[in-house]
Design a protein around this motif. Structure first.
Motif, PDB file in Angstrom:
ATOM      1  N   ALA A 147      -2.498  -6.825  -5.141  1.00 55.33           N
ATOM      2  CA  ALA A 147      -0.908  -5.964  -5.328  1.00 55.33           C
ATOM      3  C   ALA A 147      -0.870  -5.101  -6.205  1.00 55.33           C
ATOM      4  O   ALA A 147      -1.416  -4.449  -7.116  1.00 55.33           O
ATOM      5  N   GLY A 148       0.145  -4.375  -5.491  1.00 60.44           N
ATOM      6  CA  GLY A 148      -0.144  -3.008  -6.180  1.00 60.44           C
ATOM      7  C   GLY A 148       1.338  -2.033  -5.875  1.00 60.44           C
ATOM      8  O   GLY A 148       1.989  -2.710  -4.667  1.00 60.44           O
ATOM      9  N   HIS A 149       1.966  -1.420  -6.789  1.00 60.33           N
ATOM     10  CA  HIS A 149       3.171  -1.242  -6.451  1.00 60.33           C
ATOM     11  C   HIS A 149       3.476   0.410  -6.451  1.00 60.33           C
ATOM     12  O   HIS A 149       2.367   1.152  -7.261  1.00 60.33           O
ATOM     13  N   SER A 150       4.211   1.376  -5.145  1.00 62.05           N
ATOM     14  CA  SER A 150       3.763   2.714  -4.801  1.00 62.05           C
ATOM     15  C   SER A 150       2.710   3.308  -4.712  1.00 62.05           C
ATOM     16  O   SER A 150       1.911   2.963  -3.954  1.00 62.05           O
ATOM     17  N   ASN A 151       1.799   4.050  -5.684  1.00 65.33           N
ATOM     18  CA  ASN A 151       1.000   4.881  -5.333  1.00 65.33           C
ATOM     19  C   ASN A 151      -0.406   3.719  -5.275  1.00 65.33           C
ATOM     20  O   ASN A 151      -0.995   3.726  -4.363  1.00 65.33           O
ATOM     21  N   GLY A 152      -0.404   2.176  -5.695  1.00 67.82           N
ATOM     22  CA  GLY A 152      -1.199   1.166  -5.452  1.00 67.82           C
ATOM     23  C   GLY A 152      -1.168   0.319  -4.443  1.00 67.82           C
ATOM     24  O   GLY A 152      -1.535  -0.214  -4.521  1.00 67.82           O
ATOM     25  N   ALA A 153       0.210   0.319  -4.414  1.00 67.02           N
ATOM     26  CA  ALA A 153       0.835  -0.562  -3.219  1.00 67.02           C
ATOM     27  C   ALA A 153       0.358   0.158  -2.109  1.00 67.02           C
ATOM     28  O   ALA A 153      -0.706  -0.300  -1.304  1.00 67.02           O
ATOM     29  N   MET A 154      -0.227   1.918  -1.642  1.00 68.26           N
ATOM     30  CA  MET A 154      -0.631   2.413  -0.610  1.00 68.26           C
ATOM     31  C   MET A 154      -2.513   2.149  -0.859  1.00 68.26           C
ATOM     32  O   MET A 154      -2.724   2.105   0.235  1.00 68.26           O
ATOM     33  N   LEU A 155      -2.730   2.260  -2.250  1.00 69.77           N
ATOM     34  CA  LEU A 155      -4.199   1.696  -2.178  1.00 69.77           C
ATOM     35  C   LEU A 155      -4.411   0.397  -1.896  1.00 69.77           C
ATOM     36  O   LEU A 155      -5.628   0.617  -0.932  1.00 69.77           O
ATOM     37  N   SER A 156      -3.429  -0.195  -1.842  1.00 69.59           N
ATOM     38  CA  SER A 156      -3.870  -2.197  -1.297  1.00 69.59           C
ATOM     39  C   SER A 156      -4.377  -1.677  -0.040  1.00 69.59           C
ATOM     40  O   SER A 156      -4.804  -2.697   0.848  1.00 69.59           O
ATOM     41  N   TYR A 157      -3.132  -1.184   0.730  1.00 69.90           N
ATOM     42  CA  TYR A 157      -3.563  -0.953   2.364  1.00 69.90           C
ATOM     43  C   TYR A 157      -4.787  -0.983   2.741  1.00 69.90           C
ATOM     44  O   TYR A 157      -5.671  -1.095   3.545  1.00 69.90           O
ATOM     45  N   ARG A 158      -5.527   0.519   1.816  1.00 63.78           N
ATOM     46  CA  ARG A 158      -6.654   1.068   2.428  1.00 63.78           C
ATOM     47  C   ARG A 158      -7.239   0.311   2.034  1.00 63.78           C
ATOM     48  O   ARG A 158      -8.890   0.080   2.372  1.00 63.78           O
ATOM     49  N   LEU A 159      -7.390  -0.190   0.413  1.00 60.55           N
ATOM     50  CA  LEU A 159      -8.426  -1.675   0.064  1.00 60.55           C
ATOM     51  C   LEU A 159      -9.183  -2.344   0.853  1.00 60.55           C
ATOM     52  O   LEU A 159     -10.060  -2.836   0.747  1.00 60.55           O
ATOM     53  N   ALA A 160      -8.581  -3.156   1.769  1.00 56.15           N
ATOM     54  CA  ALA A 160      -8.691  -4.499   1.646  1.00 56.15           C
ATOM     55  C   ALA A 160      -9.389  -4.362   2.877  1.00 56.15           C
ATOM     56  O   ALA A 160     -10.062  -5.301   2.641  1.00 56.15           O
ATOM     57  N   GLY A 161      -9.801  -3.009   3.623  1.00 56.96           N
ATOM     58  CA  GLY A 161     -10.405  -3.541   4.840  1.00 56.96           C
ATOM     59  C   GLY A 161     -12.055  -2.164   4.194  1.00 56.96           C
ATOM     60  O   GLY A 161     -13.319  -1.717   4.585  1.00 56.96           O
ATOM     61  N   ALA A 162     -12.305  -2.305   2.498  1.00 55.67           N
ATOM     62  CA  ALA A 162     -12.921  -1.098   1.705  1.00 55.67           C
ATOM     63  C   ALA A 162     -13.989  -1.897   0.761  1.00 55.67           C
ATOM     64  O   ALA A 162     -15.408  -1.022   0.638  1.00 55.67           O
ATOM     65  N   MET A 163     -13.705  -3.034   0.666  1.00 56.51           N
ATOM     66  CA  MET A 163     -14.273  -3.498  -0.810  1.00 56.51           C
ATOM     67  C   MET A 163     -15.539  -5.111   0.156  1.00 56.51           C
ATOM     68  O   MET A 163     -16.132  -5.228   1.198  1.00 56.51           O
ATOM     69  N   LYS A 164     -16.553  -5.036  -0.841  1.00 53.25           N
ATOM     70  CA  LYS A 164     -17.736  -5.894  -0.195  1.00 53.25           C
ATOM     71  C   LYS A 164     -16.897  -7.866  -0.390  1.00 53.25           C
ATOM     72  O   LYS A 164     -17.178  -8.234   0.852  1.00 53.25           O
ATOM     73  N   VAL A 165     -15.691  -7.818  -1.115  1.00 53.24           N
ATOM     74  CA  VAL A 165     -15.517  -8.970  -0.570  1.00 53.24           C
ATOM     75  C   VAL A 165     -13.335  -8.930   0.173  1.00 53.24           C
ATOM     76  O   VAL A 165     -13.669  -7.820  -0.478  1.00 53.24           O
ATOM     77  N   THR A 166     -13.857  -9.370   1.253  1.00 50.53           N
ATOM     78  CA  THR A 166     -12.700  -9.019   1.237  1.00 50.53           C
ATOM     79  C   THR A 166     -11.707  -9.530   0.702  1.00 50.53           C
ATOM     80  O   THR A 166     -11.581 -11.026   0.585  1.00 50.53           O
ATOM     81  N   PRO A 167     -10.344  -9.155   0.476  1.00 47.37           N
ATOM     82  CA  PRO A 167      -9.332 -10.305  -0.042  1.00 47.37           C
ATOM     83  C   PRO A 167      -8.643 -10.936   1.335  1.00 47.37           C
ATOM     84  O   PRO A 167      -8.587 -11.076   2.098  1.00 47.37           O
ATOM     85  N   ARG A 168      -8.168 -12.260   0.283  1.00 43.01           N
ATOM     86  CA  ARG A 168      -7.000 -13.120   1.709  1.00 43.01           C
ATOM     87  C   ARG A 168      -6.193 -12.450   1.652  1.00 43.01           C
ATOM     88  O   ARG A 168      -4.917 -12.816   1.842  1.00 43.01           O
ATOM     89  N   GLY A 169      -5.893 -12.035   0.521  1.00 42.23           N
ATOM     90  CA  GLY A 169      -4.076 -10.773   1.156  1.00 42.23           C
ATOM     91  C   GLY A 169      -4.185 -10.100   0.287  1.00 42.23           C
ATOM     92  O   GLY A 169      -4.431  -9.339  -0.464  1.00 42.23           O
TER      93      GLY A 169
END
Length: 294
Positions: A147-169
């Motif tokens: 979960a992220g706000h503003s710049n943190g929200a931008m990051l969450s969109y890009r992290l989803a496919g970059a982490m070793k563990v795939t986020p559920r949401g």
């Protein structure tokens, strides 16, 4: 220059005051240090009082100019809501040039400030956080949420496919994607929220909004972002869901059994927590979204 940057941070975060004026976080927070590449970074953990088995976890990313302490202090209702439902909440800490508690940003490719310029590897940090949280709590790796706000929200969109563990949401609040948004994993559902009257990171994608000097590229407006994400995730047509007056919710079913939920509020600006002029509560909406992702 520092005062100038601080004023920008306050405008970008757009809350009731600058980061240093935020109320203190709840007393149960536990600071964990993790090794991310060559860097030692911290996060603040709020664990549920009781756990029956592996613990689902929410990683929370503050807005540009904030910090983990600041975000935890502004998010006490979110922490209580999630902890009461059995979720661990970890407030993540961005990077800053001088290493202070606030004025921190995330590297979301085309934003923002220090973290973007230094090309900080945020996926390394998120992966290290997951390992530390698993050692500390025994987390449910199938139910990791961002979960992220503003710049943190931008990051969450890009992290989803970059982490070793795939986020559920992921739950980006008042954030944005860019034209080169990478793919989002099939199993990752998205809850995206934006207020139509946001003049910091504009709903329409206006390149002359208050966040203009933080970006290296224009962001996509909310409607274009939803369409882009629906294409990337092979989603079906949107259907309207019931919502309080002044809030519109559209849901799409997507590949891999995931969903794309797009929520528009007519008011509330860029504030965190999101508070449109209605009885809508972002904490309850986020909990309902996380609970639906089994």
């Amino acid at each position: 220059m520092r005062l100038f940057f601080a004023s920008l941070a306050c405008a970008f975060v757009q809350t009731t005051g600058c980061a240093s004026a935020a109320p203190a976080a709840p007393a149960r927070g536990e600071t964990l240090s993790v090794q991310a590449g060559r860097d030692t970074r911290e996060l603040i953990l709020y664990a549920p009082a009781k756990a029956d088995g592996p613990v689902p976890v929410v990683l929370v990313f503050h807005g540009g100019g904030g910090g983990a302490d600041w975000m935890a202090g502004k998010s006490r209702e979110l922490t209580r809501t999630m902890n009461s439902a059995g979720y661990a909440v970890a407030y993540m800490n961005g990077s800053s040039r001088r290493g202070g508690d606030n004025l921190r940003t995330w590297n979301a490719a085309h934003c923002c400030a220090y973290a973007q310029r230094k090309k900080i590897n945020e996926a390394d940090y998120a992966d290290a956080a997951i390992e530390a949280l698993d050692q500390r709590l025994g987390i449910d790796r199938s139910r990791v949420f961002l979960a992220g706000h503003s710049n943190g929200a931008m990051l969450s969109y890009r992290l989803a496919g970059a982490m070793k563990v795939t986020p559920r949401g992921i739950a980006p609040i008042s954030g944005a994607i860019f034209a080169d948004q990478p793919g989002v994993p099939d199993r990752t559902s998205i809850f995206m929220y934006h207020a139509a009257d946001d003049d910091v990171l504009s709903y329409s994608g206006n390149p002359d909004d208050k966040a203009e000097r933080w970006r290296t590229q224009p962001h996509l407006g909310f409607a274009k972002a939803e369409a882009k994400l629906a294409e990337l995730k092979s989603c079906g047509p949107g259907s309207a869901a019931s919502a309080p007056e002044g809030v519109g919710v559209t849901t799409r079913q997507c590949a891999g059994g995931s969903v794309l939920i797009a929520t528009t509020a007519s008011s509330g600006g860029h504030e965190w927590p999101a508070r449109p002029k209605t009885d809508y509560r972002i904490e309850e909406a986020l909990l309902a979204f996380f609970n639906s992702q089994k």
